[in-house]
Design a protein around this motif. Sequence first.
Motif, PDB file in Angstrom:
ATOM      1  N   MET A  74      46.729 -14.547 -39.375  1.00  0.00           N
ATOM      2  CA  MET A  74      45.888 -15.308 -40.297  1.00  0.00           C
ATOM      3  C   MET A  74      44.424 -14.899 -40.177  1.00  0.00           C
ATOM      4  O   MET A  74      43.693 -14.862 -41.165  1.00  0.00           O
ATOM      5  CB  MET A  74      46.031 -16.805 -40.024  1.00  0.00           C
ATOM      6  N   ALA A  75      43.993 -14.586 -38.943  1.00  0.00           N
ATOM      7  CA  ALA A  75      42.616 -14.153 -38.745  1.00  0.00           C
ATOM      8  C   ALA A  75      42.355 -12.845 -39.478  1.00  0.00           C
ATOM      9  O   ALA A  75      41.304 -12.666 -40.109  1.00  0.00           O
ATOM     10  CB  ALA A  75      42.319 -14.002 -37.258  1.00  0.00           C
ATOM     11  N   LEU A  76      43.307 -11.914 -39.388  1.00  0.00           N
ATOM     12  CA  LEU A  76      43.153 -10.645 -40.106  1.00  0.00           C
ATOM     13  C   LEU A  76      43.143 -10.855 -41.613  1.00  0.00           C
ATOM     14  O   LEU A  76      42.388 -10.215 -42.341  1.00  0.00           O
ATOM     15  CB  LEU A  76      44.277  -9.687 -39.709  1.00  0.00           C
ATOM     16  N   THR A  77      43.982 -11.764 -42.081  1.00  0.00           N
ATOM     17  CA  THR A  77      43.996 -12.072 -43.510  1.00  0.00           C
ATOM     18  C   THR A  77      42.669 -12.671 -43.950  1.00  0.00           C
ATOM     19  O   THR A  77      42.136 -12.341 -45.006  1.00  0.00           O
ATOM     20  CB  THR A  77      45.142 -13.056 -43.833  1.00  0.00           C
ATOM     21  N   ALA A  78      42.115 -13.559 -43.111  1.00  0.00           N
ATOM     22  CA  ALA A  78      40.816 -14.162 -43.413  1.00  0.00           C
ATOM     23  C   ALA A  78      39.720 -13.110 -43.462  1.00  0.00           C
ATOM     24  O   ALA A  78      38.835 -13.142 -44.326  1.00  0.00           O
ATOM     25  CB  ALA A  78      40.475 -15.234 -42.385  1.00  0.00           C
ATOM     26  N   LEU A  79      39.774 -12.152 -42.544  1.00  0.00           N
ATOM     27  CA  LEU A  79      38.771 -11.078 -42.539  1.00  0.00           C
ATOM     28  C   LEU A  79      38.911 -10.195 -43.775  1.00  0.00           C
ATOM     29  O   LEU A  79      37.902  -9.749 -44.345  1.00  0.00           O
ATOM     30  CB  LEU A  79      38.905 -10.241 -41.268  1.00  0.00           C
ATOM     31  N   ARG A  80      40.139  -9.942 -44.194  1.00  0.00           N
ATOM     32  CA  ARG A  80      40.327  -9.183 -45.438  1.00  0.00           C
ATOM     33  C   ARG A  80      39.724  -9.936 -46.611  1.00  0.00           C
ATOM     34  O   ARG A  80      39.072  -9.350 -47.479  1.00  0.00           O
ATOM     35  CB  ARG A  80      41.818  -8.937 -45.702  1.00  0.00           C
ATOM     36  N   GLY A  81      39.942 -11.244 -46.634  1.00  0.00           N
ATOM     37  CA  GLY A  81      39.373 -12.048 -47.708  1.00  0.00           C
ATOM     38  C   GLY A  81      37.863 -12.051 -47.681  1.00  0.00           C
ATOM     39  O   GLY A  81      37.213 -12.007 -48.737  1.00  0.00           O
ATOM     40  N   ALA A  82      37.285 -12.084 -46.474  1.00  0.00           N
ATOM     41  CA  ALA A  82      35.825 -12.053 -46.350  1.00  0.00           C
ATOM     42  C   ALA A  82      35.267 -10.732 -46.866  1.00  0.00           C
ATOM     43  O   ALA A  82      34.254 -10.701 -47.572  1.00  0.00           O
ATOM     44  CB  ALA A  82      35.420 -12.268 -44.892  1.00  0.00           C
TER      45      ALA A  82
END
Length: 283
Positions: free
Chosen positions: A22-30
């Motif tokens: 989820m953290a990696l997904t959040a960073l992709r979104g950022a």
Amino acid sequence: MGDGDVAARGGTAPGDRGGGRMALTALRGALGFLTRIPVGRDEAAWGAFARSPWTFPVVGYPVGALVAAPLLLAAPPASVPAPTVALAFVLAVYAVTGIGHLDGVADLGDAAVVHGDREERRRVLKDSELGVGGTVALALVVFGLATAALGLVEVGAGTGDVGVPVAALGVVVAAEVGAKTATATLVCVGDAPHEGLGSALTGESSPRAALPVLALAAPAALLAWPRLLPGLAALLAALATAALVRRWVRRRLGGVSGDALGATTEIARVAALHAGVIAWTRF
């Protein structure tokens, strides 16, 4: 507060089995939202990003490194004149981050010169026409970026270096991290006056989520090593900008809108860069 509450109001809970994913997904979104890098444009990435304000300062580090690169043109063998380097810096900022946040600068600039109540200012925010206030605000932001770049080139000349010393480039990264941190802080502590981008972000985070944001931004103060004051000044100036914007929008607009968030990023970047340059040259 349970694990579900943590995820909903500041990011993924540390104990979550899928926390790393989820953290990696959040960073992709950022990256997708805060830059023009073609990643993280899907709905899942956006949702994870909206719940994770800590991603703002994290993205600031690579973005700052990218936009700082044109300043190296001042050094041999290129030895590009300082005004051209300043232009290249401004172009790099918007090539990497896009011009979407400038719309917030223009809208808040127009709202700032309105002689009326909150409703009148909100009406101006929704008006797509660019007025005098917005034009002046945009000009000041772009001019501020260019003059900050000139100041950094002069820092190199003042130290006897040809070009810009690596430590001075750290000021640019610290300023970018600071600008992202300022915006994230508003997301955590602000309330939106109406439905929109502002509410989509502020509604997902609580003031407690500002703690990891500040913790992740703190190392940027060391990026101008062996000098400490320039990086620290850049971060503090950015946070001070966030505080001033929050106070103004609460009084004049009723809360933090998407325009306020975008304008905060742009204004905080300029304030942080100039604070860093001043700290470098005067202390």
